[in-house]
Design a protein around this motif. Structure first.
Motif, short mmCIF file in Angstrom:
data_model
loop_
_atom_site.label_atom_id
_atom_site.label_comp_id
_atom_site.label_asym_id
_atom_site.label_seq_id
_atom_site.Cartn_x
_atom_site.Cartn_y
_atom_site.Cartn_z
N PHE A 135 0.84 -1.20 0.00
CA PHE A 135 0.00 0.00 0.00
C PHE A 135 0.87 1.25 0.00
O PHE A 135 0.69 2.15 -0.82
CB PHE A 135 -0.93 0.01 1.22
N LEU A 136 1.84 1.31 0.91
CA LEU A 136 2.71 2.48 1.01
C LEU A 136 3.52 2.69 -0.27
O LEU A 136 3.73 3.83 -0.70
CB LEU A 136 3.65 2.34 2.20
N ALA A 137 3.96 1.59 -0.88
CA ALA A 137 4.76 1.70 -2.11
C ALA A 137 3.95 2.28 -3.26
O ALA A 137 4.52 2.85 -4.19
CB ALA A 137 5.32 0.33 -2.49
N ALA A 195 -2.17 -10.36 -0.84
CA ALA A 195 -1.83 -9.24 0.05
C ALA A 195 -1.09 -8.14 -0.71
O ALA A 195 -1.41 -6.95 -0.57
CB ALA A 195 -0.99 -9.73 1.22
N ALA A 196 -0.12 -8.52 -1.53
CA ALA A 196 0.67 -7.52 -2.27
C ALA A 196 -0.19 -6.81 -3.31
O ALA A 196 -0.15 -5.59 -3.43
CB ALA A 196 1.86 -8.20 -2.93
N THR A 197 -0.95 -7.58 -4.07
CA THR A 197 -1.76 -6.98 -5.14
C THR A 197 -2.84 -6.07 -4.57
O THR A 197 -3.02 -4.94 -5.05
CB THR A 197 -2.38 -8.08 -6.03
N LEU A 198 -3.56 -6.53 -3.57
CA LEU A 198 -4.62 -5.70 -2.98
C LEU A 198 -4.06 -4.44 -2.32
O LEU A 198 -4.61 -3.35 -2.50
CB LEU A 198 -5.44 -6.49 -1.96
N GLY A 199 -2.99 -4.59 -1.59
CA GLY A 199 -2.39 -3.42 -0.95
C GLY A 199 -1.93 -2.40 -1.97
O GLY A 199 -2.20 -1.20 -1.85
N ASN A 200 -1.24 -2.86 -3.01
CA ASN A 200 -0.73 -1.96 -4.03
C ASN A 200 -1.86 -1.34 -4.85
O ASN A 200 -1.82 -0.17 -5.20
CB ASN A 200 0.26 -2.72 -4.93
N LEU A 231 -7.62 14.11 -14.31
CA LEU A 231 -8.25 14.25 -15.62
C LEU A 231 -9.57 13.46 -15.71
O LEU A 231 -10.15 13.36 -16.77
CB LEU A 231 -7.28 13.82 -16.72
N ARG A 232 -9.98 12.90 -14.59
CA ARG A 232 -11.26 12.21 -14.47
C ARG A 232 -11.37 10.99 -15.39
O ARG A 232 -12.35 10.81 -16.10
CB ARG A 232 -12.45 13.15 -14.71
N GLY A 233 -10.33 10.15 -15.34
CA GLY A 233 -10.38 8.90 -16.09
C GLY A 233 -11.54 8.04 -15.61
O GLY A 233 -11.95 8.13 -14.44
N ASN A 234 -12.04 7.19 -16.48
CA ASN A 234 -13.14 6.30 -16.14
C ASN A 234 -12.70 5.39 -14.99
O ASN A 234 -11.81 4.58 -15.13
CB ASN A 234 -13.53 5.47 -17.37
N VAL A 235 -13.36 5.53 -13.84
CA VAL A 235 -12.92 4.85 -12.63
C VAL A 235 -12.91 3.33 -12.80
O VAL A 235 -12.03 2.65 -12.26
CB VAL A 235 -13.75 5.28 -11.40
N TRP A 236 -13.86 2.76 -13.55
CA TRP A 236 -13.91 1.31 -13.71
C TRP A 236 -12.78 0.81 -14.60
O TRP A 236 -12.15 -0.21 -14.30
CB TRP A 236 -15.28 0.87 -14.23
N ILE A 237 -12.52 1.52 -15.68
CA ILE A 237 -11.43 1.12 -16.56
C ILE A 237 -10.10 1.31 -15.85
O ILE A 237 -9.21 0.47 -15.95
CB ILE A 237 -11.48 1.91 -17.89
N VAL A 238 -9.97 2.42 -15.12
CA VAL A 238 -8.76 2.66 -14.34
C VAL A 238 -8.55 1.54 -13.33
O VAL A 238 -7.46 0.97 -13.22
CB VAL A 238 -8.82 4.04 -13.63
N ALA A 239 -9.60 1.19 -12.59
CA ALA A 239 -9.48 0.17 -11.54
C ALA A 239 -9.09 -1.19 -12.11
O ALA A 239 -8.18 -1.85 -11.60
CB ALA A 239 -10.78 0.07 -10.76
N ILE A 240 -9.75 -1.61 -13.18
CA ILE A 240 -9.45 -2.92 -13.78
C ILE A 240 -8.05 -2.93 -14.36
O ILE A 240 -7.28 -3.88 -14.13
CB ILE A 240 -10.52 -3.28 -14.84
N SER A 241 -7.69 -1.88 -15.10
CA SER A 241 -6.36 -1.82 -15.71
C SER A 241 -5.27 -1.78 -14.65
O SER A 241 -4.24 -2.47 -14.77
CB SER A 241 -6.25 -0.58 -16.61
N MET A 242 -5.49 -0.98 -13.61
CA MET A 242 -4.51 -0.86 -12.54
C MET A 242 -4.35 -2.20 -11.81
O MET A 242 -3.23 -2.64 -11.54
CB MET A 242 -4.93 0.23 -11.56
N PHE A 243 -5.45 -2.85 -11.51
CA PHE A 243 -5.40 -4.12 -10.81
C PHE A 243 -4.62 -5.16 -11.62
O PHE A 243 -3.76 -5.87 -11.08
CB PHE A 243 -6.80 -4.64 -10.51
N LEU A 244 -4.90 -5.25 -12.91
CA LEU A 244 -4.19 -6.21 -13.77
C LEU A 244 -2.69 -5.92 -13.82
O LEU A 244 -1.87 -6.83 -13.71
CB LEU A 244 -4.79 -6.21 -15.18
#
Length: 149
Positions: free
Chosen positions: A17-19, A47-52, A116-129
């Motif tokens: 999370f901190l990283a 743990a690592a993926t969820l925290g990050n 810049l108000r990116g689409n939160v769902w696309i951001v979340a899925i892309s970031m998670f992957l």
């Protein structure tokens, strides 16, 4: 960092999370220490993926606090050009969140996507992957190194 290693999966979560925030921190050191101590592969991965991921999304929401007027006023950027970029980010540009895992620039990408108000769902899925793949590659590397030790 040694204390976080002793905390096991919670330590991995906190370090990850901190990283992912604007704080300079290395989750890989803690993750590697916990893996070397014999922790479970998948629990470390979760743990690592969820925290990050959650740390990255906090940067995204931090960016959402920004205002376009600030950019125009302080950076003297043309608001029309900025609106074009914002419209692109709201659509296809949101997949750039995949690259938030990159050291040095990832935090800025997350903040910019929020600003810049990116689409939160696309951001979340892309970031998670992106973050899941990053940790999967790192953990595979650690296991390969462990074979030689």
């Amino acid at each position: 960092m040694a204390e976080l290693i002793e905390w096991g999966y919670i330590g991995v979560f906190i370090a990850s999370f901190l990283a992912a925030t604007v704080l300079p921190f290395s989750s890989e050191v803690v993750l590697t220490g916990v893996l070397f101590a014999g922790a479970d592969y998948w629990q470390c991965m979760v743990a690592a993926t969820l925290g990050n991921f959650l740390g990255g999304m906090s940067c995204y929401y931090l960016g959402m606090l920004g205002k376009m007027e600030w950019i125009e006023k302080y950076l003297k950027l043309d608001i029309k050009k900025l609106e074009k970029v914002q419209n692109w980010i709201k659509g296809k540009g949101s997949v750039m969140a995949f690259f938030v895992f990159l050291p040095g620039i990832g935090d800025f990408i997350a903040v910019a996507l929020g600003f810049l108000r990116g689409n939160v769902w696309i951001v979340a899925i892309s970031m998670f992957l992106g973050k899941a793949i990053r940790y999967w590659v790192w953990m595979e590397f650690v296991y390969k190194v462990q074979e030689f030790i």
